[in-house]
Design a protein around this motif. Structure first.
Motif, short mmCIF file in Angstrom:
data_model
loop_
_atom_site.label_atom_id
_atom_site.label_comp_id
_atom_site.label_asym_id
_atom_site.label_seq_id
_atom_site.Cartn_x
_atom_site.Cartn_y
_atom_site.Cartn_z
N ARG A 59 23.78 58.97 85.49
CA ARG A 59 22.40 58.50 85.50
C ARG A 59 22.08 57.46 84.43
O ARG A 59 21.09 56.74 84.54
CB ARG A 59 21.45 59.71 85.33
N VAL A 60 22.89 57.35 83.41
CA VAL A 60 22.51 56.52 82.29
C VAL A 60 22.47 55.04 82.63
O VAL A 60 21.72 54.27 82.03
CB VAL A 60 23.47 56.76 81.10
N ASP A 61 23.26 54.61 83.61
CA ASP A 61 23.28 53.19 83.96
C ASP A 61 21.95 52.73 84.54
O ASP A 61 21.67 51.53 84.58
CB ASP A 61 24.42 52.90 84.94
N ALA A 62 21.11 53.66 84.98
CA ALA A 62 19.80 53.30 85.50
C ALA A 62 18.70 53.48 84.47
O ALA A 62 17.53 53.22 84.76
CB ALA A 62 19.49 54.15 86.73
N VAL A 63 19.09 53.93 83.26
CA VAL A 63 18.10 54.17 82.22
C VAL A 63 17.79 52.86 81.50
O VAL A 63 18.70 52.12 81.10
CB VAL A 63 18.62 55.22 81.21
N ALA A 64 16.51 52.58 81.33
CA ALA A 64 16.12 51.30 80.73
C ALA A 64 16.40 51.26 79.23
O ALA A 64 16.72 50.20 78.68
CB ALA A 64 14.63 51.04 80.98
N LEU A 132 28.26 60.54 74.48
CA LEU A 132 29.25 59.46 74.55
C LEU A 132 28.98 58.51 75.70
O LEU A 132 28.97 57.28 75.50
CB LEU A 132 30.67 60.05 74.65
N PRO A 133 28.72 58.98 76.94
CA PRO A 133 28.40 58.02 78.00
C PRO A 133 27.14 57.20 77.71
O PRO A 133 27.08 56.00 78.00
CB PRO A 133 28.21 58.89 79.24
N VAL A 134 26.13 57.85 77.12
CA VAL A 134 24.88 57.14 76.84
C VAL A 134 25.10 56.08 75.76
O VAL A 134 24.67 54.93 75.89
CB VAL A 134 23.78 58.14 76.41
N MET A 135 25.76 56.46 74.67
CA MET A 135 26.03 55.49 73.62
C MET A 135 26.96 54.38 74.11
O MET A 135 26.80 53.20 73.76
CB MET A 135 26.64 56.19 72.40
N SER A 136 27.93 54.74 74.95
CA SER A 136 28.84 53.73 75.50
C SER A 136 28.08 52.71 76.34
O SER A 136 28.36 51.50 76.29
CB SER A 136 29.92 54.40 76.35
N ARG A 137 27.12 53.20 77.11
CA ARG A 137 26.31 52.30 77.93
C ARG A 137 25.54 51.31 77.06
O ARG A 137 25.53 50.10 77.33
CB ARG A 137 25.34 53.12 78.79
N PHE A 138 24.92 51.82 76.02
CA PHE A 138 24.14 50.94 75.14
C PHE A 138 25.05 49.90 74.47
O PHE A 138 24.74 48.70 74.45
CB PHE A 138 23.43 51.77 74.08
N GLU A 208 17.56 45.87 76.06
CA GLU A 208 17.94 47.20 76.56
C GLU A 208 17.74 47.32 78.06
O GLU A 208 18.02 48.36 78.63
CB GLU A 208 17.10 48.28 75.87
N THR A 209 17.25 46.30 78.69
CA THR A 209 17.02 46.38 80.13
C THR A 209 18.04 45.49 80.82
O THR A 209 18.13 44.32 80.52
CB THR A 209 15.61 45.90 80.49
N PHE A 210 18.84 46.07 81.71
CA PHE A 210 19.99 45.31 82.20
C PHE A 210 20.40 45.66 83.62
O PHE A 210 21.58 45.76 83.91
CB PHE A 210 21.21 45.55 81.29
N PRO A 211 19.46 45.85 84.55
CA PRO A 211 19.92 46.20 85.88
C PRO A 211 20.82 45.13 86.48
O PRO A 211 21.74 45.45 87.21
CB PRO A 211 18.62 46.36 86.67
#
Length: 999
Positions: A59-64, A132-138, A208-211
């Motif tokens: 889900r994190v890839d859709a988080v703004a 880890l997935p959330v921080m990796s996404r950022f 932080e917004t990157f769709p």
């Protein structure tokens, strides 16, 4: 920004490991310390990590605003850590009634443990898994690439875990206790979370917004995958490979830890160091991979390679296999490293830990390094070639890796070690790593046939390893069975190792999930029971005395002991002692390690074949946990000797345990607790006595030769000489006690030291040892190797000695009473002299004048005082085991400088038990042993045979010397060279000790 993020993630990793260590301890108190219970807790914890990585990764890839989400996750972990603490106040009350519904049903106990562990840990562990997935996404979005950033993130987080494990094991738990340690971790999470939330507000929404942005962790436009259409087979193999890697990693950790415990011991510090070494290798490997990826990116070659991932897996397996091969020399390797650090003072705590660090790191660091490199490679592959965005890719990889780790811990601990043993299990894990690595490396260009060939080869090799158990083994199992980690001098040279192997019989050896168990008997010496390389008990008189006292003492102090509980089996002597009392109707034995029972059977002649006694019921569970959950109460509760520095054993010395023991005593019930006076400082003795005394209204202290025993009861303890005499007169009991100078009421009562008053005086400076403060677990290992403590502790006990008359049933008034008073006054006077002699003996000063003077006074005034009789025999054994020169020969030799000197060869003998002696021929100046020979036989004839052999051999050496002198002098006798003489004499000694027929 990247630097502060890495600092936050470092602290987060540190807190996560602190939680893991503290939560396992907290739940272990509730569920017990068995391998099954601990594995359940760890599996639930890691299962939460896997669940969190899966849920948040998807889900994190859709988080703004992923940094905001990360901060909230950390705050959530902190909040639920507090919930965990609240649950720990409820669980002991809730678990016991549920466990009693089927207290011996392992399936039922496992089910409620899973439920309780999940309720306490699943939410915070899931939140941790999402970080880890959330921080990796950022980070991927901010930097435009995931490959090297993931490696740095994972490495920093793991190195934070290293710090957390070290700080928790060496400082926090020791100084603050479990609850405060968890609060420190929770505060760390809260600080990290709040700072991350604050930072997220300073980052522009555009950043932080990157769709639709390309900096999402996938490959840049124009960056080519190794092969078009790489998604299918290579990516699947990367995911399966990282799962296999997790499986093998935890398998290695479990098995390596079991083997390393054999040489470094099982203290809390040893386990901390082994965990730190393993995690440090992973963290350094991940960081190194980050630097490699960073350089490749700057060079324009930044696409991760499935071939590189495969080679990394092959490197893990190959290096792990190399470690397995090298482990055949682990005891000698450990002895060498320990000698470097320990020097002449073997009791220095810091030096012991440094040696353990060196041993653990030299064993684990290389394979763990490649394990650390594998994870970021797999994550980058899935993100940049697998069609997943950064968060989803990292979450998927972490899920596979964690599930593999859970299965690895379970399968290695419960299946592989029992089915194949440690060496074969390690070989199988290495094959799995190499096999999956080969499959991954060959998967480029869709080489399906090559992948299948590699898979088939790995499977066939695994089948061969399973089907042919003797093939490919390099370890000498006997070497591991006989190694004693507290007797390193016996294994510090190849010659001594060979001698030990040749002259030691292995009666039993088993590799269990909890411990490595062996029973050995050095020829002519005493049989010994070893746990993880440490002698726990022997058939020496002092050990037999202690073990039988732990059984007979509480049984004889109870007027009618019908129901008995014994914690721990060991040699079975304590258990066997309880079984021969005619009043006994049932005995419950709680044993945590099933493999111990095979060892117990080898001591059958000492334990009355107790395992075949129909009154006995064996429960395979943590003894403390069983006692806390059972409805049964007992007349006598006792335990086999378990030293508090041994892993997990300190929980058998806490006020919570003693309270549980007191609650499970029937009216008039007696509890007995072993109190070691060796490798335990006086302050720790005080702590044990105070903690024990807090939970029983009536307390007594007894002192045998090498140990002390505590007695506790909720009701007055009656010492009735006449009743004791009648009960000791039972044939089996009397035979047991006579051999240890306790075969009458008078002898038995002579080992009494103090009652409640003396115990309170001794305990006045002690702490209350609790499940939370862990005072004893962390202080006891600091006393290991300090031989002087035995005498110190005897001195401390003697200082609070009381008259037994205050506790004896008075004899009838008149002459009987007068005789009783006079007899015990004489006994008290003897005890005063004996205490001084006893302390000197244990200080190693039995050869001095003060000991001789005290001995002479005791021989004159109290020659039949039972403790002194035992001390006399121990002194005789000491003298017999002391090397003594029985003959020598002088040989005039010519030195290299042309001068003259005398080379003296001495025949030195010493006893090894009552029926064996050794003769050594020694160069006095160089302290070099030319050769040695063992003699077996009856005690009366050994001295004659030894002296005859020594004289004959020295005559042979004289003849050999004369022959050499004549040869070098060309017919004129002259002093031969020193080198030639020494070589010639060594050769003749070697012939004498191997070829001559026993005189």
């Amino acid at each position: 920004m990247p630097l502060i993020l890495y600092v936050l993630f470092f602290i987060s990793g540190s807190a996560a490991l602190i939680y893991e260590v503290a939560w396992v301890r907290s739940l272990g108190v509730v569920f017990g310390g068995s391998h099954l219970a601990v594995t359940i807790v760890l599996s639930v914890y890691m299962g939460g990590i896997a669940l969190g990585s899966r849920l948040f990764g998807r889900r994190v890839d859709a988080v703004a605003r992923p940094l905001l989400l990360y901060g909230l996750l950390e705050v959530g972990v902190s909040a639920f850590a507090l919930v965990f603490l609240a649950l720990m106040t409820i669980y002991p009350l809730a678990y016991a009634p549920l466990a009693r519904l089927a207290e011996t049903n392992r399936l039922w106990l496992s089910a409620i443990r899973v439920v309780f562990a999940a309720a306490a840990m699943i939410v915070p562990a899931t939140l941790m898994g999402g970080t880890l997935p959330v921080m990796s996404r950022f980070v991927a979005v901010r930097s435009g690439s995931l490959a090297h950033r993931l490696a740095f993130l994972y490495g920093v987080n793991t190195l934070g875990a290293v710090t957390g494990a070290f700080v928790a094991g060496f400082f926090l738990l020791k100084t603050m206790g479990v609850t405060s340690t968890i609060l420190v971790a929770a505060a760390s999470n809260l600080a990290v979370g709040l700072l991350a939330v604050a930072l997220s507000t300073s980052v522009s929404r555009d950043a932080e917004t990157f769709p639709d942005r390309q900096e999402d962790g996938r490959a840049e436009p124009g960056a080519r995958s190794e092969v078009p259409g790489l998604r299918d087979l290579p990516i699947r193999l990367a995911l399966w490979g990282i799962g296999v890697s997790g499986f093998c990693a935890l398998g290695y950790e479990v098995l390596w830890t079991r083997m390393l415990s054999l040489v470094v011991g099982t203290s809390v510090y040893s386990f901390t160091i082994m965990l730190v070494a393993f995690l440090a290798g992973i963290g350094l490997g991940s960081q190194a991979q980050g630097f490699v990826q960073s350089r490749r990116r700057r060079a324009g070659i930044w696409s991760p390679s499935i071939v590189a991932f495969g080679i990394t897996q092959i490197a893990i397996g190959s290096s792990a296999l190399a470690v397995t091969v090298l482990m055949r020399d682990l005891p000698s390797h450990a002895a060498w490293l320990q000698s470097l650090f320990l020097g002449p003072s073997a009791g220095e705590f810091a030096a012991r830990q440094a040696a353990t660090f060196a041993i653990a790191f030299s064993t684990m660091i290389v394979p763990a390094f490649f394990m650390g490199a594998a994870f970021p490679l797999a994550g980058a592959l899935c993100a940049e070639h697998g069609g997943s965005r950064s968060g989803a890719a990292v979450g998927e990889v972490l899920t596979y890796n964690t599930i593999g780790a859970i299965l690895g811990a379970v399968v290695s601990g419960f299946v592989l070690i029992y089915a194949f043993g440690i060496e074969r299990s390690l070989q199988m894990l290495a094959v799995m790593n190499v096999g999956i690595g080969a499959m991954a490396a060959l998967s480029t260009r869709k080489r399906v046939a090559a992948v299948r060939f590699a898979a088939s080869g790995a499977v066939l090799l695994l089948v061969a390893l399973a089907a042919f158990p003797g093939w490919g083994r390099v370890w000498n199992e006997k070497y591991f069975a006989i190694f004693r980690n507290n007797q390193r001098a016996a294994f510090d040279t190849p010659e001594r190792i060979h001698d030990a192997l040749e002259n030691t019989d292995v009666l039993y050896y088993a590799e269990g999930a909890n411990e490595i168990i062996s029973v050995i008997r050095p020829r002519g010496a005493r049989q010994a029971f070893l746990v993880n390389g440490r002698p726990e008990a022997t058939t020496s008189p002092m050990d037999v005395q202690c073990q039988r006292t732990l059984g007979h003492l509480p049984m004889l102090l109870h007027p009618n002991p019908r129901k008995v509980f014994v914690l721990g089996t060991g040699t079975g002597m304590t258990l066997g002692a309880t079984s021969i009392h005619p009043e006994v109707e049932s005995i419950v034995l709680a044993e945590i390690e099933p493999s111990v029972l095979g060892a117990t059977r080898t001591f059958g002649e000492y334990n009355h074949q107790v395992l075949d006694n129909p009154k006995l019921r064996v429960v395979f569970n943590d003894g403390r946990n069983y006692l806390a959950t059972t409805r049964d109460t007992f007349d006598v509760i006792t335990a086999d000797p378990i030293h508090p520095w041994s892993g997990g054993a300190a929980y058998l010395y806490t006020t919570e345990y003693f309270r549980s023991v007191a609650r499970h005593l029937r009216p008039g019930g007696i509890a007995c607790q072993w109190l070691p006076i060796y490798e335990l400082a006086p302050k720790d003795i005080e702590t044990v006595v105070r903690t024990f005394g807090e939970n029983f209204r009536h307390v007594m202290i007894w002192l045998t030769h090498y140990d002390a025993e505590l007695i506790g009861s909720n009701d007055p303890i009656v010492l009735d000489e006449d009743a004791l005499e009648r009960r000791i007169a039972v044939f089996a009991i009397k035979r047991d006690l006579e051999v240890v100078d306790m075969g009458s009421a008078g002898e038995f009562l002579s080992y009494f030291v103090a009652g409640a008053s003396g115990a309170r005086a001794l305990a006045s400076g002690g702490r209350i040892n609790t499940d939370d403060n862990l005072a004893l677990e962390f202080s006891a290992p600091e006393s290991m190797g300090l031989a002087s403590l035995m005498g110190d502790n005897v001195q401390a006990l003697a200082a609070v000695r009381e008259s037994i008359l205050d506790y004896l049933v008075p004899a009838p008034a008149g002459p009987a009473r007068a005789e009783q008073l006079a007899r015990w006054e004489r006994n008290a006077a003897a005890a005063h002299l004996y205490d001084q002699a006893h302390a000197l003996f244990l200080w190693g000063e039995a050869g001095g004048e003060p000991f001789a003077a005290l001995r002479a006074r005791l021989l004159e005034t109290a020659p039949r005082y039972a403790p002194f009789l035992f001390l006399e025999r121990e002194n005789e054994s000491r003298l017999a085991a002391t090397p003594r020169r029985i003959a020598y020969a002088d040989f005039s030799v010519r030195t290299d400088s042309g001068g003259r000197r005398v080379l003296q060869v001495s025949a030195v003998t010493m006893r090894i038990g009552a029926s064996r002696a050794v003769v050594m021929f020694v160069d006095n100046d160089k302290r070099e042993i030319y050769g040695q020979r063992y003699f077996d036989g009856g005690s009366a004839e050994l001295d004659r045979r030894v002296e005859r052999f020594a004289a004959e051999t020295l005559r042979e050496l004289r003849a050999a010397y004369d022959e050499l002198a004549a040869k070098e002098g060309g017919g004129n006798v002259q002093a031969p060279s020193e080198r030639a003489t020494a070589a010639h004499l060594k050769k003749r000694v070697a012939a004498a000790v191997t070829d001559l027929v026993d005189p």
